[in-house]
Design an enzyme around this catalytic site. Structure first.
Site, PDB file in Angstrom:
ATOM      1  N   TYR A   5       4.617   4.333  -1.286  1.00 56.29           N
ATOM      2  CA  TYR A   5       3.930   3.201  -0.645  1.00 56.29           C
ATOM      3  C   TYR A   5       2.980   2.534  -1.639  1.00 56.29           C
ATOM      4  CZ  TYR A   5       1.005   0.790   2.844  1.00 56.29           C
ATOM      5  OH  TYR A   5       0.308  -0.142   3.574  1.00 56.29           O
TER       6      TYR A   5
ATOM      7  N   THR B 123      -9.571  -0.617   3.291  1.00 51.28           N
ATOM      8  CA  THR B 123      -9.677   0.828   3.442  1.00 51.28           C
ATOM      9  C   THR B 123      -8.876   1.263   4.674  1.00 51.28           C
ATOM     10  OG1 THR B 123     -11.301   2.586   3.408  1.00 51.28           O
ATOM     11  CG2 THR B 123     -11.774   0.738   4.873  1.00 51.28           C
ATOM     12  N   ASN B 124      -8.976   2.534   5.123  1.00 51.08           N
ATOM     13  CA  ASN B 124      -8.225   2.984   6.304  1.00 51.08           C
ATOM     14  C   ASN B 124      -8.645   2.169   7.530  1.00 51.08           C
ATOM     15  OD1 ASN B 124      -7.627   5.029   4.413  1.00 51.08           O
ATOM     16  ND2 ASN B 124      -7.304   6.519   6.043  1.00 51.08           N
ATOM     17  N   LEU B 125      -7.643   1.685   8.274  1.00 56.62           N
ATOM     18  CA  LEU B 125      -7.910   0.773   9.396  1.00 56.62           C
ATOM     19  C   LEU B 125      -7.654   1.444  10.738  1.00 56.62           C
ATOM     20  CD1 LEU B 125      -5.957  -2.232   7.862  1.00 56.62           C
ATOM     21  CD2 LEU B 125      -8.453  -1.976   7.963  1.00 56.62           C
TER      22      LEU B 125
ATOM     23  N   SER C 158      -3.575  -1.809  -0.030  1.00 55.03           N
ATOM     24  CA  SER C 158      -4.122  -0.606   0.602  1.00 55.03           C
ATOM     25  C   SER C 158      -4.980   0.131  -0.415  1.00 55.03           C
ATOM     26  CB  SER C 158      -2.969   0.297   1.024  1.00 55.03           C
ATOM     27  OG  SER C 158      -3.431   1.602   1.281  1.00 55.03           O
ATOM     28  N   SER C 159      -5.951   0.897   0.093  1.00 54.26           N
ATOM     29  CA  SER C 159      -6.807   1.665  -0.819  1.00 54.26           C
ATOM     30  C   SER C 159      -6.022   2.765  -1.542  1.00 54.26           C
ATOM     31  CB  SER C 159      -7.985   2.272  -0.059  1.00 54.26           C
ATOM     32  OG  SER C 159      -7.517   3.107   0.969  1.00 54.26           O
ATOM     33  N   CYS C 160      -4.794   3.075  -1.080  1.00 53.59           N
ATOM     34  CA  CYS C 160      -4.032   4.138  -1.753  1.00 53.59           C
ATOM     35  C   CYS C 160      -3.429   3.666  -3.077  1.00 53.59           C
ATOM     36  CB  CYS C 160      -2.978   4.727  -0.844  1.00 53.59           C
ATOM     37  SG  CYS C 160      -1.641   3.606  -0.510  1.00 53.59           S
TER      38      CYS C 160
ATOM     39  N   GLY D 129      -1.523  -7.937  11.360  1.00 49.64           N
ATOM     40  CA  GLY D 129      -1.061  -9.304  11.609  1.00 49.64           C
ATOM     41  C   GLY D 129      -1.538  -9.825  12.958  1.00 49.64           C
TER      42      GLY D 129
ATOM     43  N   HIS E   5      -1.762   7.334  11.793  1.00 49.04           N
ATOM     44  CA  HIS E   5      -2.911   7.729  10.975  1.00 49.04           C
ATOM     45  C   HIS E   5      -3.807   8.657  11.784  1.00 49.04           C
ATOM     46  CE1 HIS E   5      -1.674   4.071   8.757  1.00 49.04           C
ATOM     47  NE2 HIS E   5      -2.037   4.788   7.720  1.00 49.04           N
TER      48      HIS E   5
ATOM     49  N   GLY F 238       4.363 -10.486   9.756  1.00 55.44           N
ATOM     50  CA  GLY F 238       3.942  -9.215  10.346  1.00 55.44           C
ATOM     51  C   GLY F 238       2.969  -9.392  11.499  1.00 55.44           C
ATOM     52  N   HIS F 239       3.150 -10.446  12.294  1.00 58.13           N
ATOM     53  CA  HIS F 239       2.154 -10.749  13.342  1.00 58.13           C
ATOM     54  C   HIS F 239       2.191  -9.788  14.522  1.00 58.13           C
ATOM     55  CE1 HIS F 239       5.635 -12.329  15.388  1.00 58.13           C
ATOM     56  NE2 HIS F 239       4.916 -12.478  16.476  1.00 58.13           N
TER      57      HIS F 239
ATOM     58  N   GLY G  41       2.244  -6.472  14.116  1.00 55.90           N
ATOM     59  CA  GLY G  41       1.573  -5.240  13.695  1.00 55.90           C
ATOM     60  C   GLY G  41       0.079  -5.294  13.960  1.00 55.90           C
TER      61      GLY G  41
ATOM     62  N   LYS H  59       2.847  -1.317  -3.127  1.00 55.31           N
ATOM     63  CA  LYS H  59       1.666  -2.177  -2.962  1.00 55.31           C
ATOM     64  C   LYS H  59       1.119  -2.625  -4.331  1.00 55.31           C
ATOM     65  CE  LYS H  59       1.466  -2.593   1.432  1.00 55.31           C
ATOM     66  NZ  LYS H  59       1.650  -3.932   2.021  1.00 55.31           N
TER      67      LYS H  59
ATOM     68  N   ASP I 215      -3.779  17.585   3.028  1.00 53.14           N
ATOM     69  CA  ASP I 215      -5.081  16.907   3.090  1.00 53.14           C
ATOM     70  C   ASP I 215      -4.999  15.494   2.523  1.00 53.14           C
ATOM     71  OD1 ASP I 215      -6.857  18.631   4.303  1.00 53.14           O
ATOM     72  OD2 ASP I 215      -7.469  19.603   2.420  1.00 53.14           O
TER      73      ASP I 215
HETATM   74  O1  GFB Z   1      -4.883   8.908   8.293  1.00 49.41           O
HETATM   75  P1  GFB Z   1      -4.015   9.756   7.458  1.00 49.41           P
HETATM   76  O2  GFB Z   1      -2.669  10.088   7.997  1.00 49.41           O
HETATM   77  O3  GFB Z   1      -3.830   9.076   6.056  1.00 49.41           O
HETATM   78  O4  GFB Z   1      -4.763  11.161   7.210  1.00 49.41           O
HETATM   79  P2  GFB Z   1      -4.419   9.114   4.574  1.00 49.41           P
HETATM   80  C1  GFB Z   1      -6.093  11.240   6.806  1.00 49.41           C
HETATM   81  C2  GFB Z   1      -6.551  12.682   6.819  1.00 49.41           C
HETATM   82  O5  GFB Z   1      -6.638  13.129   8.177  1.00 49.41           O
HETATM   83  C3  GFB Z   1      -5.662  13.690   6.091  1.00 49.41           C
HETATM   84  C4  GFB Z   1      -6.010  14.397   8.309  1.00 49.41           C
HETATM   85  O6  GFB Z   1      -6.466  14.601   5.407  1.00 49.41           O
HETATM   86  C5  GFB Z   1      -4.924  14.365   7.240  1.00 49.41           C
HETATM   87  O7  GFB Z   1      -4.483  15.673   6.934  1.00 49.41           O
HETATM   88  N1  GFB Z   1      -5.551  14.594   9.680  1.00 49.41           N
HETATM   89  C6  GFB Z   1      -6.062  15.509  10.548  1.00 49.41           C
HETATM   90  C7  GFB Z   1      -4.551  13.942  10.323  1.00 49.41           C
HETATM   91  N2  GFB Z   1      -5.381  15.501  11.715  1.00 49.41           N
HETATM   92  C8  GFB Z   1      -4.452  14.515  11.597  1.00 49.41           C
HETATM   93  C9  GFB Z   1      -3.455  14.027  12.493  1.00 49.41           C
HETATM   94  O8  GFB Z   1      -3.275  14.490  13.618  1.00 49.41           O
HETATM   95  N3  GFB Z   1      -2.690  12.981  12.026  1.00 49.41           N
HETATM   96  C10 GFB Z   1      -2.856  12.450  10.779  1.00 49.41           C
HETATM   97  N4  GFB Z   1      -2.081  11.414  10.405  1.00 49.41           N
HETATM   98  N5  GFB Z   1      -3.774  12.929   9.894  1.00 49.41           N
HETATM   99  C11 GFB Z   1      -2.673   7.210   4.352  1.00 49.41           C
HETATM  100  C12 GFB Z   1      -1.610   6.894   3.359  1.00 49.41           C
HETATM  101  O9  GFB Z   1      -3.323   8.306   3.811  1.00 49.41           O
HETATM  102  O10 GFB Z   1      -3.652   6.197   4.476  1.00 49.41           O
HETATM  103  C13 GFB Z   1      -1.103   5.527   3.496  1.00 49.41           C
HETATM  104  O11 GFB Z   1      -0.601   7.860   3.453  1.00 49.41           O
HETATM  105  C14 GFB Z   1      -2.204   4.509   3.653  1.00 49.41           C
HETATM  106  O12 GFB Z   1      -0.320   5.235   2.403  1.00 49.41           O
HETATM  107  C15 GFB Z   1      -3.194   4.928   4.703  1.00 49.41           C
HETATM  108  O13 GFB Z   1      -2.856   4.291   2.433  1.00 49.41           O
HETATM  109  C16 GFB Z   1      -4.372   3.981   4.824  1.00 49.41           C
HETATM  110  O14 GFB Z   1      -5.736   8.427   4.525  1.00 49.41           O
HETATM  111  O15 GFB Z   1      -4.423  10.478   3.991  1.00 49.41           O
END
Ligand code: GFB
Length: 308
Positions: A137, A165-167, A108-110, A17, A180, A11-12, A14, A141, A270
């Site tokens: 997902y 955590t979220n990256l 992943s933290s999920c 990676g 994200h 996965g280099h 991404g 994991k 959310d």
């Molecule tokens: O980052 P995100 O998509 O992932 O969303 P998760 C985080 C929060 O941000 C949620 C809000 O509450 C979304 O509703 N949000 C607000 C938005 N505006 C936006 C937008 O424009 N785009 C997006 N994407 N979100 C993921 C997991 O969850 O996190 C994966 O689905 C993985 O499996 C990843 O674990 C790290 O933090 O909710």
């Protein structure tokens, strides 16, 4: 790892990676093996086995995955489960068959329950129901973590699992449907500023809390853990601090210099209310993050959106 050890980064191309590749190159590792997804499709077991037969890597960083934000996870549910299960199974099994010295699997933290106690300890995996939007997902994991744990228990393989955590960071996905939140908001506020739009739509209610780690910090943690950690239990990597999506939106609005207002779209999900990782285990080993959130976001914004 000595500097001539053969290291395979799955996965280099991404975000994760490519950060690990930059870190290893900066650290002077000379024998790094990579394949893009056209050269090697990790979903195909025979192709993975053939690759290991030819290359016989000493170390493996398993950063290949199908990833995305809340909407991508919730839409492409079958692929998020199947692709991630197959990639993890094929690479971990081949690493066992071809006697890899050590493998690091990125989770992943999920993987933790939707309503886990905060901050989330590694031991809370499989103690409660998962967040429905990313259950496929998360299941894939969790399977990866369990593969590492059980190949260790049955065969003595030195396979470890790292839960970031979220990256965010360089090479992130900025597609508004599949990304994200952090890259999505950078792009939305930037484009709104350029177009003089009065408003920017942000998903959900703004109340969920998230913890964000720069991917260069994760890469440094992965290299550190490859040397310092050998256990079947996963280990968390984060900053130990979180903030609400509303606070994140305000920070990004300020960095970008957008003067309009935020409109919340509560028809969008959310997700998990909060997922702050307990990072005491990695802190106790001697690793801490270096890049603080505001300076990290500023650097991503400048690199991606401001022409030089
Ligand atoms: O980052 P995100 O998509 O992932 O969303 P998760 C985080 C929060 O941000 C949620 C809000 O509450 C979304 O509703 N949000 C607000 C938005 N505006 C936006 C937008 O424009 N785009 C997006 N994407 N979100 C993921 C997991 O969850 O996190 C994966 O689905 C993985 O499996 C990843 O674990 C790290 O933090 O909710």
């Amino acid at each position: 790892m000595n500097k001539t050890a053969k290291i395979y980064i799955a996965g280099h191309t991404g975000m994760v990676g490519s950060a690990i590749l930059r870190q290893l190159q900066a650290d002077g590792f000379k024998n790094i093996v990579v394949r893009n997804s056209k050269e090697l499709n990790l979903i195909h077991q025979e192709a993975v086995r053939d690759f290991f037969e030819v290359e016989k890597p000493d170390y493996v960083f398993l950063a290949a995955a199908k990833v995305g934000g809340i909407q991508a996870n919730n839409t492409f549910r079958a692929e998020f489960l199947y692709d991630n299960l197959m990639m993890a199974s094929n690479v971990i099994h081949a690493s066992y068959e071809y006697n890899v010295t050590k493998l690091l699997f990125l989770g992943s933290s999920c993987i933790y329950p939707k309503f886990a106690n905060q901050p989330i300890e590694e031991s809370s995996m499989l103690t409660g129901a998962l967040e429905p939007t990313n259950e496929p997902y998360a299941i894939a994991k969790i399977a990866g973590v369990k593969l590492c744990e059980n190949y260790r228990r049955q065969y003595g393989c030195d396979f470890i699992s790292v839960m970031p955590t979220n990256l965010y960071g360089p090479n992130d996905n900025f597609d508004l449907k599949t990304s994200h939140v952090l890259p999505a908001l950078l792009r939305k506020f930037h484009e709104a500023k350029e177009a003089d739009s009065p408003t920017v739509e942000v998903w959900g209610t703004g109340t969920p809390k998230r913890e964000f780690l720069h991917v260069d910090d994760l890469a440094s943690a992965c290299c550190f853990l490859m040397e310092q950690y050998s256990d079947g239990a996963p280990i968390n990597v984060g900053t130990g601090t979180d903030l609400s999506i509303k606070e994140l939106a305000e920070i990004i609005k300020e960095i970008v210099g957008f003067k309009g207002s935020i409109v919340w779209n509560s028809n969008k999900p959310d997700g998990t209310p909060r997922k702050l990782l307990d990072v005491s285990k990695i802190h106790d080993l001697g690793w801490r993050h270096q890049i603080e959130l505001v300076s990290g976001i500023e650097s991503v914004y400048k690199t991606r959106f401001i022409p030089t």
